[in-house]
Design an enzyme around this catalytic site. Structure first.
Site, PDB file in Angstrom:
ATOM      1  N   ASP A  91       0.820  -1.026   0.108  1.00 33.31           N
ATOM      2  CA  ASP A  91      -0.007   0.125   0.209  1.00 33.31           C
ATOM      3  C   ASP A  91       0.638   1.262   0.129  1.00 33.31           C
ATOM      4  OD1 ASP A  91      -1.722  -2.429   0.938  1.00 33.31           O
ATOM      5  OD2 ASP A  91      -2.553  -1.249   2.199  1.00 33.31           O
ATOM      6  N   LYS A 152      -6.683   2.703  -2.407  1.00 33.83           N
ATOM      7  CA  LYS A 152      -7.234   2.604  -1.421  1.00 33.83           C
ATOM      8  C   LYS A 152      -7.574   4.360  -0.140  1.00 33.83           C
ATOM      9  CE  LYS A 152      -4.517   2.141   3.500  1.00 33.83           C
ATOM     10  NZ  LYS A 152      -4.080   1.219   3.894  1.00 33.83           N
ATOM     11  N   LYS A 177      -9.986  -0.569  -1.903  1.00 30.60           N
ATOM     12  CA  LYS A 177      -9.342  -1.049  -0.591  1.00 30.60           C
ATOM     13  C   LYS A 177     -10.113   0.377   0.534  1.00 30.60           C
ATOM     14  CE  LYS A 177      -6.684  -2.201   3.292  1.00 30.60           C
ATOM     15  NZ  LYS A 177      -5.265  -2.525   3.261  1.00 30.60           N
TER      16      LYS A 177
END
Length: 228
Positions: A91, A152, A177
Site C-alpha cells: 500500500d 485505497k 480498499k
C-alpha cells in the site's frame, strides 16, 4: 453482496500500523487473522517476523507511509525490500502535495516506478480526506495510468476516512480498499455495497465476530483457513 463467511472475512485486512506497534501487537493481529480468516496489514519492520510466524496469512505493508513525501527512489527501494521480506501486497501513499500542485505526471511516474519494482499487487493510497473530488479523480487516473492494482481511500492518519461516496468514485477506476474509520460490520457492508473489494480496519477481528454473530449459518470453522 455475498454473505459467504470466508469471502467476507477474507476481504478484511486486519491492520496495526501505529507508531507504538510492538512485535506482540503484530502477533495478536496474526493470531486473529488465522482464527477468522483475515488478511493482515502490518509495519514493514515486522514482515520477517510475521512471515515466519504465520506464513499462510496474506500480508500487506505500507510504502511511503504515512505522508507520501519520500523520494521516488526511496519508495521503490522500500517496496522491493518489503517484497523480499515477505509482503504479498503493498500500500503506497501518493505525494499529495505534488498532486495538489498539478504535477500529475510526477505522481503517475512515481507510482509506476513502485509498481515496476515488485511482482506483487500495489494499492495506491490517495488520502481522500485531503482531496477535492477533482483531485480524487486525478489521483485515480494517475494510479490507473501507472498500472496499479487497487486504490485505497486513506491512511487513517489524516482527519476523516473512508466514505461511501469516495468508494463509489474510486471504484469507477480500479478495485478499492476502503480504509479509515471502518469499525463495524454495518460500516463494512456499506463499503462493500458501494463497490469496495477490501476493507482495512484495526478492528478487523471485531468486525468478523459481528458478522458471524449476525449470520446464523456462518460458522467459525468456515473462516479459519489460513492455518491449512
Amino acid at each position: 453482496m455475498t454473505t459467504d463467511a470466508a469471502d467476507v472475512t477474507g476481504r478484511i485486512e486486519h491492520t496495526v500500523l501505529g507508531p507504538e506497534t510492538t512485535p506482540d501487537d503484530v502477533i495478536a493481529v496474526l493470531d486473529a487473522a488465522i482464527e477468522y480468516g483475515l488478511r493482515a496489514c502490518i509495519p514493514p519492520c515486522y514482515l520477517e517476523l510475521a512471515d515466519g510466524y504465520a506464513p499462510t496469512v496474506p500480508l500487506s505493508t505500507v510504502v511511503g507511509f504515512p505522508h507520501g513525501q519520500h523520494t521516488t527512489a526511496t519508495k521503490a527501494a522500500e517496496a522491493e525490500d518489503a517484497w523480499e521480506a515477505g509482503a504479498d501486497e503493498l500500500d503506497v501513499v501518493i505525494n499529495v502535495g505534488r498532486l495538489r500542485a498539478g504535477e500529475d505526471d510526477a505522481v503517475a511516474d512515481e507510482i509506476e516506478e513502485v509498481v515496476a519494482a515488485v511482482p506483487v499487487p500495489v494499492k495506491v493510497i490517495v488520502e481522500t480526506p485531503l482531496l477535492t473530488e477533482e483531485e480524487k479523480r486525478r489521483a485515480a487516473e494517475c494510479a490507473l495510468e501507472a498500472d496499479a492494482d487497487y486504490l485505497k481511500t486513506a491512511t487513517g492518519f489524516s482527519e476523516g476516512g473512508a466514505t461511501v461516496p469516495d468508494v463509489e468514485l474510486l471504484a469507477e477506476y480500479l478495485p478499492v480498499k476502503a480504509s479509515g474509520g471502518v469499525g463495524s460490520w454495518a460500516e463494512m457492508e456499506a463499503m462493500l455495497d458501494a463497490g469496495a473489494e477490501r476493507i482495512g480496519a484495526s478492528s478487523g477481528d471485531a468486525i468478523a465476530r459481528e458478522f458471524l454473530d449476525q449470520h446464523d449459518t456462518a460458522e467459525r470453522s468456515d473462516v479459519s483457513g489460513w492455518d491449512d
